[in-house]
Motif scaffolding. Structure first.
Motif, mmCIF file in Angstrom:
data_model
loop_
_atom_site.group_PDB
_atom_site.id
_atom_site.type_symbol
_atom_site.label_atom_id
_atom_site.label_comp_id
_atom_site.label_asym_id
_atom_site.label_seq_id
_atom_site.Cartn_x
_atom_site.Cartn_y
_atom_site.Cartn_z
ATOM 1 N N MET A 130 4.350 -11.358 -11.070
ATOM 2 C CA MET A 130 3.505 -12.102 -10.032
ATOM 3 C C MET A 130 4.213 -12.080 -8.631
ATOM 4 O O MET A 130 5.226 -12.424 -8.473
ATOM 5 N N THR A 131 3.356 -11.468 -7.681
ATOM 6 C CA THR A 131 3.779 -11.258 -6.277
ATOM 7 C C THR A 131 3.924 -12.720 -5.489
ATOM 8 O O THR A 131 2.976 -13.385 -5.589
ATOM 9 N N PRO A 132 5.028 -12.777 -4.974
ATOM 10 C CA PRO A 132 5.310 -14.295 -4.352
ATOM 11 C C PRO A 132 4.455 -14.404 -3.098
ATOM 12 O O PRO A 132 3.916 -13.534 -2.347
ATOM 13 N N PRO A 133 4.217 -15.700 -2.826
ATOM 14 C CA PRO A 133 3.305 -16.002 -1.589
ATOM 15 C C PRO A 133 3.799 -15.411 -0.218
ATOM 16 O O PRO A 133 4.925 -15.304 -0.187
ATOM 17 N N GLY A 134 2.988 -15.248 0.605
ATOM 18 C CA GLY A 134 3.594 -14.857 1.850
ATOM 19 C C GLY A 134 3.222 -13.438 2.361
ATOM 20 O O GLY A 134 2.590 -12.504 1.545
ATOM 21 N N PRO A 135 3.697 -12.903 3.444
ATOM 22 C CA PRO A 135 3.215 -11.334 4.098
ATOM 23 C C PRO A 135 3.912 -10.340 2.981
ATOM 24 O O PRO A 135 4.802 -10.670 2.383
ATOM 25 N N PRO A 136 3.461 -9.122 3.022
ATOM 26 C CA PRO A 136 4.040 -8.125 2.248
ATOM 27 C C PRO A 136 5.260 -7.882 2.693
ATOM 28 O O PRO A 136 5.927 -8.182 3.713
ATOM 29 N N ALA A 137 6.185 -7.113 1.998
ATOM 30 C CA ALA A 137 7.707 -6.936 2.359
ATOM 31 C C ALA A 137 7.570 -6.083 3.305
ATOM 32 O O ALA A 137 8.268 -5.740 4.351
ATOM 33 N N LEU A 138 6.571 -4.909 3.333
ATOM 34 C CA LEU A 138 6.343 -3.702 4.599
ATOM 35 C C LEU A 138 4.798 -3.652 4.804
ATOM 36 O O LEU A 138 4.145 -3.467 3.616
ATOM 37 N N MET A 139 4.416 -3.533 5.793
ATOM 38 C CA MET A 139 3.165 -3.415 6.068
ATOM 39 C C MET A 139 2.888 -2.376 7.370
ATOM 40 O O MET A 139 3.794 -2.727 8.451
ATOM 41 N N VAL A 140 2.564 -1.203 7.063
ATOM 42 C CA VAL A 140 2.584 0.174 7.880
ATOM 43 C C VAL A 140 0.913 0.259 8.254
ATOM 44 O O VAL A 140 0.119 0.315 7.195
ATOM 45 N N GLU A 141 0.637 0.129 9.545
ATOM 46 C CA GLU A 141 -0.693 0.189 9.787
ATOM 47 C C GLU A 141 -0.964 1.049 10.869
ATOM 48 O O GLU A 141 -0.310 1.200 11.813
ATOM 49 N N LYS A 142 -2.024 2.053 10.702
ATOM 50 C CA LYS A 142 -2.367 3.212 11.583
ATOM 51 C C LYS A 142 -1.195 3.893 12.378
ATOM 52 O O LYS A 142 -1.441 3.748 13.708
ATOM 53 N N VAL A 143 -0.193 4.232 11.639
ATOM 54 C CA VAL A 143 1.005 4.667 12.358
ATOM 55 C C VAL A 143 0.902 6.219 12.477
ATOM 56 O O VAL A 143 0.712 6.923 11.539
ATOM 57 N N ARG A 160 0.047 11.098 10.546
ATOM 58 C CA ARG A 160 -1.482 10.847 11.104
ATOM 59 C C ARG A 160 -1.974 9.574 10.352
ATOM 60 O O ARG A 160 -2.406 9.521 9.452
ATOM 61 N N ASP A 161 -2.110 8.466 11.041
ATOM 62 C CA ASP A 161 -3.004 7.342 10.896
ATOM 63 C C ASP A 161 -2.501 6.822 9.539
ATOM 64 O O ASP A 161 -3.189 6.596 8.783
ATOM 65 N N VAL A 162 -1.380 6.542 9.232
ATOM 66 C CA VAL A 162 -0.701 6.087 7.885
ATOM 67 C C VAL A 162 -0.799 4.727 7.923
ATOM 68 O O VAL A 162 -0.293 3.852 8.604
ATOM 69 N N THR A 163 -1.340 4.244 6.958
ATOM 70 C CA THR A 163 -1.374 2.877 6.435
ATOM 71 C C THR A 163 -0.941 2.574 4.868
ATOM 72 O O THR A 163 -1.530 3.214 4.093
ATOM 73 N N LEU A 164 0.088 1.736 4.928
ATOM 74 C CA LEU A 164 0.219 1.396 3.519
ATOM 75 C C LEU A 164 0.779 -0.068 3.363
ATOM 76 O O LEU A 164 1.427 -0.583 4.592
ATOM 77 N N THR A 165 0.898 -0.255 2.214
ATOM 78 C CA THR A 165 1.748 -1.770 2.131
ATOM 79 C C THR A 165 2.616 -1.682 0.962
ATOM 80 O O THR A 165 2.187 -1.153 -0.175
ATOM 81 N N VAL A 166 3.733 -2.446 1.105
ATOM 82 C CA VAL A 166 4.735 -2.619 -0.149
ATOM 83 C C VAL A 166 4.715 -4.057 -0.380
ATOM 84 O O VAL A 166 5.196 -4.748 0.565
ATOM 85 N N PRO A 167 4.290 -4.580 -1.456
ATOM 86 C CA PRO A 167 4.148 -5.780 -1.824
ATOM 87 C C PRO A 167 5.431 -6.278 -2.147
ATOM 88 O O PRO A 167 6.437 -5.688 -2.557
ATOM 89 N N PHE A 174 8.109 -2.636 -7.018
ATOM 90 C CA PHE A 174 8.840 -1.140 -6.937
ATOM 91 C C PHE A 174 7.652 -0.106 -6.467
ATOM 92 O O PHE A 174 6.669 0.018 -7.418
ATOM 93 N N THR A 175 7.750 0.334 -5.190
ATOM 94 C CA THR A 175 6.818 1.199 -4.672
ATOM 95 C C THR A 175 7.202 2.650 -4.564
ATOM 96 O O THR A 175 8.166 2.880 -4.105
ATOM 97 N N ALA A 176 6.714 3.443 -5.232
ATOM 98 C CA ALA A 176 7.056 4.913 -4.883
ATOM 99 C C ALA A 176 6.414 5.617 -3.745
ATOM 100 O O ALA A 176 5.053 5.505 -3.600
ATOM 101 N N LEU A 177 7.000 6.287 -2.834
ATOM 102 C CA LEU A 177 6.412 7.151 -1.739
ATOM 103 C C LEU A 177 6.580 8.461 -2.225
ATOM 104 O O LEU A 177 7.740 9.032 -2.090
ATOM 105 N N LEU A 178 5.510 9.141 -2.649
ATOM 106 C CA LEU A 178 5.544 10.483 -3.350
ATOM 107 C C LEU A 178 5.066 11.523 -2.205
ATOM 108 O O LEU A 178 4.070 11.298 -1.622
ATOM 109 N N GLY A 179 5.803 12.484 -2.211
ATOM 110 C CA GLY A 179 5.292 13.599 -1.261
ATOM 111 C C GLY A 179 6.297 14.893 -1.391
ATOM 112 O O GLY A 179 7.554 14.567 -1.401
ATOM 113 N N LEU A 180 5.732 15.942 -1.182
ATOM 114 C CA LEU A 180 6.684 16.995 -1.198
ATOM 115 C C LEU A 180 7.690 17.161 0.201
ATOM 116 O O LEU A 180 7.390 16.113 1.078
ATOM 117 N N ASN A 181 8.489 17.971 0.178
ATOM 118 C CA ASN A 181 9.209 18.204 1.075
ATOM 119 C C ASN A 181 8.480 18.356 2.626
ATOM 120 O O ASN A 181 7.626 19.362 2.444
#
Length: 249
Positions: A1-14, A25-32, A36-43
């Motif tokens: 269960m995710t603890p109350p409060g803000p996300p560990a990381l919030m990226v908005e429209k970066v 380009r306009d990156v938005t993502l949230t890390v609760p 464990f959040t995986a950021l997947l991407g090619l080189n």
């Protein structure tokens, strides 16, 4: 269960560019929290650029980034105190001992004296390298260096740990050991983790996943959701990133 409060990381429209070349380009993502959040991407997808913005190596000019509710741009001290970082490039001072590398980091965070040494011994014990504390860093293997970097990142007890391609270049046993330790931090200590990788075998079905491609978020959700409609996550990832590139893992 995710603890109350803000996300560990919030990226908005970066967004971010290197001269005329856009990297994000306009990156938005949230890390609760406590996930464990995986950021997947090619080189070249933009993962390292994003990490440079989160850690304030680069200034955010478009959009906003918050760590546990603290804006990185306006409250960098508060944000970075809650953040531990392991960069893709090795960052240990090879001529210092393992212990001195950690004590130097502790001093940067205002931790000194007996407390710094006690914390350093504790985190080295956690990564099973206390016995190497007096050795120069250059004498360690690649996997051992990475474990020391993780120990160093945890020295100031951050609530968010971000790791940029932490297992690249390591053997299979070292990769598994490091991944197992990081997952243990999430499960047993409630640390939130953002784990950037292009290696799909490092992802579990219940992980949160963000797929970054050519600077854009092209999918986000639990691994099973991202893989919906495909045979598995690997096939889904290849479909999401198949615009002429054939180097998917």
């Amino acid at each position: 269960m995710t603890p109350p409060g803000p996300p560990a990381l919030m990226v908005e429209k970066v967004s971010h560019s290197y001269g005329s070349r856009p990297a994000l380009r306009d990156v938005t993502l949230t890390v609760p929290q406590s996930r464990f959040t995986a950021l997947l991407g090619l080189n070249g997808a933009g993962k390292t650029t994003l990490f440079s913005l989160v850690t304030r190596l680069f200034h955010t000019r478009q959009g906003s980034i918050q760590v546990l509710g603290h804006p990185v741009a306006r409250e960098p001290g508060e944000a970075l105190r809650r953040l531990g970082v392991v960069f893709q490039a090795r960052t240990l001072d090879l001529d210092l001992s393992v212990m001195d590398n950690l004590l130097y980091h502790a001093a940067l965070h205002g931790i000194g004296g007996r407390e710094a040494r006690a914390r350093a011994e504790a985190v080295l014990r956690d990564v099973e390298l206390l016995v190497r504390a007096r050795d120069r860093a250059r004498l360690l293997s690649g996997g051992q260096m990475r474990r020391v970097e993780i120990a160093r990142a945890l020295l100031h007890a951050p609530r968010l740990l971000v790791l940029d391609e932490p297992t690249v270049g390591l053997d299979v046993a070292s990769r598994r050991s490091i991944l197992r330790h990081v997952r243990d931090l999430v499960q047993n200590r409630g640390v939130a983790v953002l784990w950037a990788t292009h290696l799909l075998d490092e992802i579990d079905p219940g992980d949160a996943v963000v797929v970054l491609h050519r600077g854009r978020v092209v999918a986000a959700g639990e691994a099973g959701e991202v893989a919906a409609g495909a045979t598995d996550l690997r096939e889904a990832f290849m479909r999401l990133t198949c615009d002429g590139q054939d180097d998917a893992p």
